[in-house]
Design a protein around this motif. Structure first.
Motif, mmCIF file in Angstrom:
data_model
loop_
_atom_site.group_PDB
_atom_site.id
_atom_site.type_symbol
_atom_site.label_atom_id
_atom_site.label_comp_id
_atom_site.label_asym_id
_atom_site.label_seq_id
_atom_site.Cartn_x
_atom_site.Cartn_y
_atom_site.Cartn_z
ATOM 1 N N VAL A 11 0.837 -1.202 0.000
ATOM 2 C CA VAL A 11 0.000 0.000 0.000
ATOM 3 C C VAL A 11 0.874 1.255 0.000
ATOM 4 C CG1 VAL A 11 -1.685 1.334 1.343
ATOM 5 C CG2 VAL A 11 -1.987 -1.130 1.070
ATOM 6 N N GLY A 12 2.044 1.150 0.644
ATOM 7 C CA GLY A 12 2.967 2.283 0.690
ATOM 8 C C GLY A 12 3.736 2.520 -0.590
ATOM 9 N N GLY A 13 3.512 1.667 -1.603
ATOM 10 C CA GLY A 13 4.112 1.903 -2.902
ATOM 11 C C GLY A 13 5.327 1.055 -3.227
ATOM 12 N N TYR A 14 5.645 0.081 -2.382
ATOM 13 C CA TYR A 14 6.815 -0.752 -2.616
ATOM 14 C C TYR A 14 6.463 -2.039 -3.357
ATOM 15 C CZ TYR A 14 9.114 2.327 0.713
ATOM 16 O OH TYR A 14 9.632 3.429 1.339
ATOM 17 N N GLN A 15 7.416 -2.550 -4.123
ATOM 18 C CA GLN A 15 7.316 -3.889 -4.699
ATOM 19 C C GLN A 15 7.726 -4.883 -3.608
ATOM 20 O OE1 GLN A 15 6.254 -4.815 -7.866
ATOM 21 N NE2 GLN A 15 5.672 -2.656 -8.055
ATOM 22 N N VAL A 16 6.858 -5.828 -3.323
ATOM 23 C CA VAL A 16 7.031 -6.683 -2.141
ATOM 24 C C VAL A 16 6.953 -8.154 -2.533
ATOM 25 C CG1 VAL A 16 6.140 -7.253 0.161
ATOM 26 C CG2 VAL A 16 5.904 -4.916 -0.721
ATOM 27 N N THR A 17 7.878 -8.946 -2.003
ATOM 28 C CA THR A 17 7.791 -10.400 -2.099
ATOM 29 C C THR A 17 7.588 -10.954 -0.697
ATOM 30 O OG1 THR A 17 9.253 -10.478 -4.024
ATOM 31 C CG2 THR A 17 8.943 -12.533 -2.806
ATOM 32 N N LEU A 18 6.488 -11.659 -0.511
ATOM 33 C CA LEU A 18 6.182 -12.295 0.771
ATOM 34 C C LEU A 18 6.671 -13.735 0.709
ATOM 35 C CD1 LEU A 18 4.807 -12.267 3.550
ATOM 36 C CD2 LEU A 18 2.651 -12.790 2.406
ATOM 37 N N VAL A 19 7.527 -14.124 1.644
ATOM 38 C CA VAL A 19 8.182 -15.430 1.595
ATOM 39 C C VAL A 19 7.773 -16.276 2.795
ATOM 40 C CG1 VAL A 19 10.397 -16.646 1.429
ATOM 41 C CG2 VAL A 19 10.176 -14.324 0.513
ATOM 42 N N ASP A 20 7.404 -17.512 2.526
ATOM 43 C CA ASP A 20 7.185 -18.509 3.574
ATOM 44 C C ASP A 20 7.513 -19.870 2.988
ATOM 45 O OD1 ASP A 20 5.717 -20.420 5.468
ATOM 46 O OD2 ASP A 20 5.375 -18.495 6.444
ATOM 47 N N ILE A 21 8.102 -20.749 3.773
ATOM 48 C CA ILE A 21 8.474 -22.073 3.261
ATOM 49 C C ILE A 21 7.256 -22.964 3.063
ATOM 50 C CG2 ILE A 21 10.797 -22.005 4.241
ATOM 51 C CD1 ILE A 21 9.782 -23.838 6.488
ATOM 52 N N ALA A 25 0.727 -21.720 4.115
ATOM 53 C CA ALA A 25 0.843 -20.395 4.745
ATOM 54 C C ALA A 25 0.744 -19.291 3.704
ATOM 55 C CB ALA A 25 2.158 -20.285 5.514
ATOM 56 N N ILE A 26 1.333 -19.509 2.535
ATOM 57 C CA ILE A 26 1.238 -18.534 1.444
ATOM 58 C C ILE A 26 -0.214 -18.351 1.016
ATOM 59 C CG2 ILE A 26 1.758 -18.146 -0.992
ATOM 60 C CD1 ILE A 26 4.136 -17.503 0.709
ATOM 61 N N GLU A 27 -0.945 -19.460 0.850
ATOM 62 C CA GLU A 27 -2.346 -19.373 0.449
ATOM 63 C C GLU A 27 -3.173 -18.661 1.509
ATOM 64 O OE1 GLU A 27 -3.689 -20.051 -2.511
ATOM 65 O OE2 GLU A 27 -1.593 -20.377 -3.076
ATOM 66 N N SER A 28 -2.888 -18.963 2.782
ATOM 67 C CA SER A 28 -3.589 -18.291 3.873
ATOM 68 C C SER A 28 -3.315 -16.796 3.863
ATOM 69 C CB SER A 28 -3.158 -18.900 5.213
ATOM 70 O OG SER A 28 -3.714 -18.194 6.304
ATOM 71 N N TYR A 60 4.606 -13.733 -4.276
ATOM 72 C CA TYR A 60 4.719 -14.715 -3.200
ATOM 73 C C TYR A 60 5.746 -15.775 -3.601
ATOM 74 C CZ TYR A 60 0.331 -12.498 -1.872
ATOM 75 O OH TYR A 60 -0.634 -11.576 -1.535
ATOM 76 N N HIS A 61 6.521 -16.235 -2.621
ATOM 77 C CA HIS A 61 7.590 -17.178 -2.927
ATOM 78 C C HIS A 61 7.853 -18.073 -1.716
ATOM 79 C CE1 HIS A 61 11.002 -18.677 -5.179
ATOM 80 N NE2 HIS A 61 10.878 -17.719 -6.092
ATOM 81 N N THR A 62 8.385 -19.265 -1.985
ATOM 82 C CA THR A 62 8.728 -20.185 -0.891
ATOM 83 C C THR A 62 10.235 -20.366 -0.726
ATOM 84 O OG1 THR A 62 8.488 -22.057 -2.414
ATOM 85 C CG2 THR A 62 6.577 -21.509 -1.044
ATOM 86 N N ASP A 63 11.022 -19.666 -1.523
ATOM 87 C CA ASP A 63 12.488 -19.794 -1.465
ATOM 88 C C ASP A 63 13.092 -18.454 -1.064
ATOM 89 O OD1 ASP A 63 15.287 -19.814 -2.172
ATOM 90 O OD2 ASP A 63 14.893 -21.643 -3.315
ATOM 91 N N ILE A 64 13.598 -18.387 0.148
ATOM 92 C CA ILE A 64 14.124 -17.108 0.641
ATOM 93 C C ILE A 64 15.368 -16.693 -0.124
ATOM 94 C CG2 ILE A 64 15.430 -18.206 2.524
ATOM 95 C CD1 ILE A 64 14.958 -15.683 4.157
#
Length: 275
Positions: A11-21, A25-28, A60-64
């Protein structure tokens, strides 16, 4: 916490990747972010035409290791377990660009120690977000021993763009907010153990008498009684007897009554009136 941080960053204008193994959890996280977006439109916090841009900013990604390869800032938000945080920071340091900044979202743990797991301690800092992230206005920024002014300034700017107010403090166990919150929550459990009042009466007294937005039991159930107990154990070890966890709190955690996430804590959330 990670999904809330990802949302306010997008929302603040950044490109974001949310990571979880965990794929689940990603779907949630995706579903929860969609709910937050819908409510933001209903409450006129966002315009409908802005939502597409927020969605497009989130991946969204699962590989940090792959996810941090081109990052400018990584905000770690894994559970408050030292060995886990150490592993994550070592991976971040090995895979992220040398000019990337690292922040740990923690309520008690040491940014100085996190920095020691990297080759860039001057670029490591703590960003203590509050739950729920999209509603709570504060980010407590905590300098480690080696943290430089550039890192502080960059992180303050990012937090401001996320729509947050900030305070900058120096590292000490529990920082500012966690020391006060842990002490109030622990004392509430002692009062409950002593029969001073019911959870409802104690929460009501604190909210109306001291102008807290949530009572200590409501807050404990929200953040997780296991998390509250872990924080108290850490503060007890570092700061002494005044933070010794109440035996009743320990009993609740042993019974698996951890709060909202398990359906029952101090309050029972299987009852629709408490959900």
């Amino acid at each position: 916490m990670g999904r809330g941080i990802a949302y306010v960053a997008a929302v603040g204008g950044y490109q974001v990747t949310l990571v979880d193994i965990s794929e689940s959890a990603i779907e949630s996280a995706k579903k929860e972010i969609e709910k937050i977006l819908s409510k933001a439109i209903e409450r006129k916090k966002l315009k409908a035409e802005e939502v597409g841009g927020v969605r497009a900013s989130l991946t969204y990604h699962t590989d940090i290791a792959q996810s941090v390869e081109r990052a400018n800032l990584v905000i770690e938000a894994v559970p408050e377990k030292q060995t886990l945080k150490k592993s994550v920071f070592e991976t971040m340091d090995a895979c992220a660009p040398s000019d990337c900044f690292f922040a740990t979202n923690t309520s008690t743990m040491s940014p100085t120690e996190m920095g020691s797991y990297t080759n860039r301690p001057e670029k490591v800092i703590a960003m203590h977000f509050f739950n729920p992230v999209h509603k709570m206005p504060l980010v407590e920024i905590v300098r480690g021993l080696e943290t430089n002014d550039e890192t502080v300034n960059i992180v303050q700017e990012v937090a401001t763009n996320m729509g947050k107010e900030t305070v900058v403090v120096n590292e000490f166990p529990g920082f500012v907010t966690s020391r006060i919150s842990a002490m109030v929550g622990n004392e509430a459990f002692y009062m409950l153990q002593e029969g001073v009042g019911s959870p409802e009466e104690i929460d009501k007294a604190i909210k109306l008498g001291l102008n807290y937005p949530m009572g200590p039991f409501e807050l404990g159930d929200l953040v997780g009684l296991d998390a509250r107990l872990n924080n108290l154990k850490y503060l007890h070890e570092k700061l002494g007897e005044k933070f010794r966890p109440c035996p009743l709190l320990e009993k609740y955690v042993k019974a698996g009554r951890l709060g909202r996430k398990t359906g029952k804590g101090v309050y029972d959330y299987t009852d629709a009136t408490k959900s």
